[in-house]
Design a protein around this motif. Structure first.
Motif, PDB file in Angstrom:
ATOM      1  N   HIS A 168      -2.311   1.869  -2.338  1.00 20.97           N
ATOM      2  CA  HIS A 168      -2.798   2.557  -3.434  1.00 20.97           C
ATOM      3  C   HIS A 168      -1.745   2.438  -4.678  1.00 20.97           C
ATOM      4  N   ASN A 169      -0.515   2.872  -4.197  1.00 28.31           N
ATOM      5  CA  ASN A 169       0.594   2.859  -5.080  1.00 28.31           C
ATOM      6  C   ASN A 169       1.048   1.371  -5.442  1.00 28.31           C
ATOM      7  N   VAL A 170       0.977   0.400  -4.477  1.00 32.05           N
ATOM      8  CA  VAL A 170       1.004  -0.963  -4.706  1.00 32.05           C
ATOM      9  C   VAL A 170       0.165  -1.383  -6.056  1.00 32.05           C
ATOM     10  N   TYR A 171      -1.114  -0.933  -5.919  1.00 29.84           N
ATOM     11  CA  TYR A 171      -2.084  -1.289  -7.078  1.00 29.84           C
ATOM     12  C   TYR A 171      -1.373  -0.582  -8.419  1.00 29.84           C
ATOM     13  N   PHE A 172      -1.281   0.597  -8.490  1.00 30.02           N
ATOM     14  CA  PHE A 172      -0.655   1.252  -9.522  1.00 30.02           C
ATOM     15  C   PHE A 172       0.697   0.583 -10.184  1.00 30.02           C
ATOM     16  N   LEU A 173       1.457   0.072  -9.296  1.00 31.54           N
ATOM     17  CA  LEU A 173       2.583  -0.768  -9.578  1.00 31.54           C
ATOM     18  C   LEU A 173       2.152  -2.024 -10.427  1.00 31.54           C
ATOM     19  N   MET A 174       1.332  -2.671  -9.945  1.00 36.86           N
ATOM     20  CA  MET A 174       0.704  -3.818 -10.361  1.00 36.86           C
ATOM     21  C   MET A 174       0.252  -3.476 -11.821  1.00 36.86           C
ATOM     22  N   ALA A 175      -0.539  -2.723 -11.782  1.00 41.44           N
ATOM     23  CA  ALA A 175      -1.235  -2.053 -13.182  1.00 41.44           C
ATOM     24  C   ALA A 175      -0.020  -2.022 -14.171  1.00 41.44           C
ATOM     25  N   GLY A 176       1.014  -1.348 -13.652  1.00 45.64           N
ATOM     26  CA  GLY A 176       2.155  -1.184 -14.613  1.00 45.64           C
ATOM     27  C   GLY A 176       2.760  -2.406 -15.244  1.00 45.64           C
ATOM     28  N   LEU A 177       2.837  -3.418 -14.059  1.00 45.04           N
ATOM     29  CA  LEU A 177       3.486  -4.797 -14.683  1.00 45.04           C
ATOM     30  C   LEU A 177       2.833  -5.620 -15.420  1.00 45.04           C
ATOM     31  N   MET A 178       1.369  -5.182 -15.638  1.00 45.56           N
ATOM     32  CA  MET A 178       0.459  -6.026 -16.529  1.00 45.56           C
ATOM     33  C   MET A 178       1.168  -5.552 -17.943  1.00 45.56           C
ATOM     34  N   SER A 179       2.016  -4.782 -18.069  1.00 46.42           N
ATOM     35  CA  SER A 179       2.501  -4.595 -19.582  1.00 46.42           C
ATOM     36  C   SER A 179       3.506  -5.577 -20.163  1.00 46.42           C
ATOM     37  N   LEU A 180       3.880  -6.552 -18.955  1.00 47.91           N
ATOM     38  CA  LEU A 180       4.789  -7.446 -19.403  1.00 47.91           C
ATOM     39  C   LEU A 180       3.683  -8.481 -20.355  1.00 47.91           C
ATOM     40  N   GLY A 181       2.571  -8.477 -19.837  1.00 44.77           N
ATOM     41  CA  GLY A 181       1.585  -9.369 -20.744  1.00 44.77           C
ATOM     42  C   GLY A 181       1.773  -8.999 -22.304  1.00 44.77           C
ATOM     43  N   LEU A 182       1.507  -7.660 -22.318  1.00 43.18           N
ATOM     44  CA  LEU A 182       1.434  -6.923 -23.643  1.00 43.18           C
ATOM     45  C   LEU A 182       2.603  -7.558 -24.488  1.00 43.18           C
ATOM     46  N   LEU A 183       3.648  -7.364 -23.858  1.00 45.72           N
ATOM     47  CA  LEU A 183       4.944  -7.545 -24.355  1.00 45.72           C
ATOM     48  C   LEU A 183       5.204  -9.063 -25.108  1.00 45.72           C
ATOM     49  N   GLY A 184       4.434  -9.965 -24.233  1.00 48.51           N
ATOM     50  CA  GLY A 184       4.402 -11.264 -24.631  1.00 48.51           C
ATOM     51  C   GLY A 184       3.333 -11.507 -25.754  1.00 48.51           C
ATOM     52  N   THR A 185       2.298 -10.747 -25.738  1.00 48.29           N
ATOM     53  CA  THR A 185       1.216 -10.942 -26.868  1.00 48.29           C
ATOM     54  C   THR A 185       1.807 -10.457 -28.092  1.00 48.29           C
ATOM     55  N   LEU A 186       2.607  -9.367 -28.182  1.00 47.57           N
ATOM     56  CA  LEU A 186       3.349  -8.895 -29.246  1.00 47.57           C
ATOM     57  C   LEU A 186       4.255  -9.871 -29.879  1.00 47.57           C
ATOM     58  N   LEU A 187       5.144 -10.615 -29.029  1.00 41.58           N
ATOM     59  CA  LEU A 187       6.143 -11.796 -29.339  1.00 41.58           C
ATOM     60  C   LEU A 187       5.361 -12.910 -29.760  1.00 41.58           C
ATOM     61  N   ALA A 188       4.248 -13.125 -29.312  1.00 44.12           N
ATOM     62  CA  ALA A 188       3.517 -14.445 -29.786  1.00 44.12           C
ATOM     63  C   ALA A 188       3.305 -14.606 -31.127  1.00 44.12           C
ATOM     64  N   LYS A 189       3.396 -15.889 -31.577  1.00 43.71           N
ATOM     65  CA  LYS A 189       3.065 -16.199 -32.769  1.00 43.71           C
ATOM     66  C   LYS A 189       1.866 -16.756 -33.217  1.00 43.71           C
ATOM     67  N   GLU A 190       1.032 -16.684 -34.075  1.00 40.41           N
ATOM     68  CA  GLU A 190      -0.303 -17.300 -34.507  1.00 40.41           C
ATOM     69  C   GLU A 190       0.161 -18.889 -34.810  1.00 40.41           C
ATOM     70  N   PRO A 191      -0.725 -19.811 -34.887  1.00 40.30           N
ATOM     71  CA  PRO A 191      -0.429 -21.089 -35.117  1.00 40.30           C
ATOM     72  C   PRO A 191      -0.024 -21.122 -36.639  1.00 40.30           C
ATOM     73  N   GLU A 192       0.960 -22.028 -36.820  1.00 38.17           N
ATOM     74  CA  GLU A 192       1.486 -22.380 -38.197  1.00 38.17           C
ATOM     75  C   GLU A 192       0.373 -22.643 -39.089  1.00 38.17           C
ATOM     76  N   GLN A 193      -0.551 -23.573 -38.765  1.00 37.15           N
ATOM     77  CA  GLN A 193      -1.581 -24.196 -39.461  1.00 37.15           C
ATOM     78  C   GLN A 193      -2.940 -23.436 -39.157  1.00 37.15           C
ATOM     79  N   THR A 194      -3.391 -22.490 -40.098  1.00 38.15           N
ATOM     80  CA  THR A 194      -4.835 -21.792 -39.827  1.00 38.15           C
ATOM     81  C   THR A 194      -5.999 -22.857 -39.573  1.00 38.15           C
TER      82      THR A 194
END
Length: 490
Positions: free
Chosen positions: A174-200
């Motif tokens: 149970h705690n392992v799955y809670f830990l994995m849920a927390g590690l998914m926040s690294l993806g949110l960090l990547g999304t915030l840092l990602a840039k949109e395409p230069e050409q719309t």
């Protein structure tokens, strides 16, 4: 030996690719191998555990809802990043909910949550693949594919081997799955840092256009069916070799499960990462066709390392050498294959087209298992691994046939439309889509009847089998038409 990291330019995009690759790979084991281990420890029957592998079908059929993600944008952070953030937030919640369920008393709820996690994970992959295709230039795709593989494989190690170790020795399931849920926040960090395409890039005007236009754009190109079969067969030999590798090393050669886990998983992971990084580096110098051909030959010949284990005395060093060679070459082939998929996508429909192409590339990996087991019983391990080398030849022959088309992709971003056999091609495309639809309905019906404990419908298995047969026949006809069209144009 020169470090493969020397070829990577560390930048914001590099970090984003690693973080989003990690976020993409993390949920996979949580609904497959790690979940199976948890259910095994809880003494769930093997039939039920085997059926739980069906939740991964979302990764194969993700192209069905990809058009919606091409057509619509969420009202925050951009066309691609909005969907990424939504999928990642849902994954955090759903994985945390899985942590609260007891497999013995809440098996149905656990199954539904696993299906939801697989669906959101596949949806995240749709948008991440589209973002890569939109943002990376042709010269950056090799390194982009390598960095994605690096993040993805590290995540699979964390949610697979490390998660099992933590659950067994320290913090429980149970705690392992809670830990994995927390590690998914690294993806949110990547999304915030990602840039949109230069050409719309303009989105499709309607959902109908989002469904029809990507398929029309792809299936009206020259050599479409040749490319489809190339995608399916390019890594087929590699898929066969890996399908039963763990069983081969334990049952076939008599190594202990601990030794196999250490060597096959840990050393294999390192070799795959090195192969992907070197493959991406070499692709900066080589054409896509040259990389695909050299890496394809290498991954075919690398299967001989497993065959050699069947004819020489077994030693830990020989097993480690075979695992390292096979995974090294497989990692190179994977980097080139991902770059091929990106090069075949129209950026206006990148989510839908990449989802379709990646689903085709996953067919070998998903469906070779039962065939591999039958072949081992018939030919034994030595005959089977000799066959895996031969199974790589159709992909190499198809690659040679597609050489002209692949070289043109490097010269121009525009795709050549076909100009012969219009009626025959139209019927072939409709037949392929009909077969895919029937197979999908068969799988969905099978899943619903099992989860809801309903009597199995007599039409389920014939529907699935007939759909696959129709899709295969349509593909063979399409390749034949491509060859005839090329001869006629010449």
């Amino acid at each position: 030996m020169t470090s493969p990291l020397r070829f990577i330019t560390f930048s914001r995009t590099t970090l984003v690719l690693l973080l989003l690759g990690f976020s993409s790979g993390l949920p996979l084991a949580l609904t497959s191998g790690t979940l199976q281990a948890w259910m095994t420890v809880e003494n769930i029957d093997l039939k039920t555990i085997g059926f739980f592998s069906m939740v991964g079908q979302a990764y194969v059929f993700k192209f069905l809802w990809a058009p919606m993600m091409d057509r619509y944008s969420l009202p925050f952070t951009g066309r691609r990043r909005g969907w990424l953030a939504a999928c990642q937030l849902l994954l955090i919640v759903l994985i945390a909910m899985m942590a609260t369920v007891n497999p013995n008393s809440g098996l149905l709820l656990l199954a539904l949550l696993a299906v939801a996690v697989a669906f959101c994970s596949a949806s995240q992959d749709i948008v991440f693949d589209a973002w890569k295709t939109d943002v990376l230039s042709a010269q950056e795709r090799g390194n982009g594919a390598a960095l994605t593989v690096l993040g993805y494989r590290l995540a699979m190690l964390v949610s697979g081997g490390i998660a099992l170790w933590l659950a067994d020795r320290y913090i429980g399931w149970h705690n392992v799955y809670f830990l994995m849920a927390g590690l998914m926040s690294l993806g949110l960090l990547g999304t915030l840092l990602a840039k949109e395409p230069e050409q719309t890039i303009a989105a499709p005007l309607s959902l109908r256009h989002a469904v029809v236009d990507p398929l029309k754009d792809f299936f009206t190109r020259n050599n479409t069916w040749l490319m489809i079969t190339l995608i399916i067969f390019y890594k087929l030999g590699d898929a066969f070799a890996g399908a039963l590798s763990t069983s081969f090393l334990i049952r076939g050669l008599g190594f202990s499960a601990g030794d196999v886990g250490l060597v096959n998983k840990s050393l294999g992971l390192v070799a795959t990462i090195i192969g992907a990084l070197y493959g991406g580096a070499l692709m900066r110098k080589w054409s896509l066709y040259k990389a695909l051909m050299i890496f394809g030959i290498a991954q075919a010949l690398s299967n001989l390392a497993y065959w050699l284990l069947t004819v020489i005395p077994s030693h830990l060093w020989s097993m480690g050498s075979a695992v390292f060679i096979e995974n090294l070459c497989g990692g190179m082939g994977t980097a080139a294959a991902v770059a091929l998929l990106m090069s075949l996508c129209n950026r206006r429909f990148s989510a839908t087209q990449f989802a379709l192409l990646s689903a085709l590339s996953a067919m070998g990996r998903v469906y070779v298992g039962p065939i591999a087991g039958w072949l081992v019983e018939s030919w034994h391990w030595s005959g089977f691994y000799a066959f895996t080398v031969l199974a790589s030849l159709p992909g190499l022959l198809l690659l040679r046939a597609a050489k002209t088309s692949l070289l043109k992709l490097a010269d121009t971003p525009h795709f050549t439309p076909r100009c012969h056999y219009a009626v025959a091609y139209s019927l072939t495309t409709k037949g392929f889509l009909l077969g895919a639809l029937l197979a999908t309905l068969g799988l969905i019906t099978m899943l619903i009847t099992y989860l809801c404990n309903l009597p199995e419908l007599s039409l389920t298995e014939p529907l699935l089998r007939f759909g696959v047969i129709v899709a295969v026949i349509a593909t063979v006809v399409g390749v034949t038409l491509d060859i005839l069209s090329r001869e006629k144009a010449a």
